[in-house]
Design a protein around this motif. Structure first.
Motif, PDB file in Angstrom:
ATOM      1  N   ARG A 132      53.319 -48.756  93.375  1.00  0.00           N
ATOM      2  CA  ARG A 132      54.605 -48.105  93.282  1.00  0.00           C
ATOM      3  C   ARG A 132      54.759 -46.707  93.830  1.00  0.00           C
ATOM      4  O   ARG A 132      56.171 -46.464  93.699  1.00  0.00           O
TER       5      ARG A 132
ATOM      6  N   ALA B 160      50.605 -51.309  89.750  1.00  0.00           N
ATOM      7  CA  ALA B 160      50.809 -49.869  89.632  1.00  0.00           C
ATOM      8  C   ALA B 160      50.536 -49.003  90.609  1.00  0.00           C
ATOM      9  O   ALA B 160      51.281 -48.116  91.080  1.00  0.00           O
TER      10      ALA B 160
ATOM     11  N   ARG C 284      58.132 -50.580  86.201  1.00  0.00           N
ATOM     12  CA  ARG C 284      57.029 -50.259  85.742  1.00  0.00           C
ATOM     13  C   ARG C 284      56.104 -50.919  84.933  1.00  0.00           C
ATOM     14  O   ARG C 284      54.973 -50.393  84.414  1.00  0.00           O
TER      15      ARG C 284
END
Length: 252
Positions: free
Chosen positions: A243, A240, A233
């Motif tokens: 994810r 992002a 992360r």
């Protein structure tokens, strides 16, 4: 070892499991050329099965698929099962790696608990009359890119964070009908080739047993997976948004 042996199902290579069959059918991989079937299975295991630590090395492929994450040994089992289901002969090559390769991905007393020599494996696939070594699928792309950003100024060999490669910025991890590697430089013992992972673990055992295995399954691996998630992360903001498609690795 015959071609028939290198295509058969085993307890760990349970490619007749409905979940594996459904995946292959949904992706329509059987309609692809042999080269592209290998590439599709390879890319799936590399990037859609996140890098992380399962309860054990000797898990059936269907369990690894259900977990949605894995490390060298469990991802190897899943890749082999998919390849055999796609009619691609394959075998396992077994090794150990020095635990220093895991330093950074594994920290604190979790690192201290780890054995000095850790069981490791890659997949050897038979294609166009030769054997090709596949190891570059261990780290998912998001995790690897996060490391590349973190160590953007590094030049030369890199050992740590689950990586053992001559060049972190350009490792040989893409399927191009040639060998792929991401942890090879951490290898310190070679056990040779096996028809299947079942034979490998029957001979070499698993990395942990007894009380250490109990602690690893219930406590330590969750710490390790949280750390791996933190590293992943830390990548670029652009990634992002992607994810959410990666599995949560702390609840199993």
């Amino acid at each position: 070892m015959t071609t028939t042996q290198l295509l058969k199902a085993t307890r760990l290579l349970d490619f007749e499991h409905p979940a594996l069959r459904a995946l292959i059918n949904e992706r329509q991989w059987l309609a692809l050329s042999e080269h592209d079937r290998i590439g599709a299975a390879y890319a799936f295991v590399r990037d859609e099965i996140a890098f992380g630590y399962n309860t054990s090395d000797d898990l059936p492929a269907s369990v690894v698929l259900a977990d949605g994450y894995g490390q060298c040994n469990t991802k190897s089992t899943l890749l082999m099962a998919l390849l055999r289901a796609l009619g691609i002969p394959c075998r396992l090559h077994g090794f150990t790696i020095d635990k220093v390769l895991q330093k950074g991905a594994v920290t604190g007393w979790a690192y201290l608990l780890a054995p000095r020599n850790i069981l490791h494996s890659w997949v050897e696939v038979q294609h166009e009359g030769r054997w090709i070594n596949l190891e570059g699928f261990i780290l998912d792309g998001q995790y690897l890119r996060a490391l590349q950003q973190r160590f953007a100024d590094h030049r030369g060999p890199f050992l740590g964070y689950g990586v053992g490669t001559p060049d972190l910025n350009d490792p040989a991890v893409d399927w191009r009908c040639a060998d792929t590697y991401i942890q090879r430089d951490g290898i310190n013992q070679d056990f040779g080739v096996f028809d299947d992972p079942d034979a490998f673990y029957a001979r070499c055992g698993a990395n942990l047993s007894g009380p250490k295995r109990w602690v690893f399954e219930r406590i330590v691996r969750h710490m390790m997976n949280r750390n791996v998630d933190r590293i992943r992360r830390s990548g670029s903001p652009r990634e992002a948004a992607q994810r959410s498609s990666l599995p949560e690795m702390t609840s199993k």
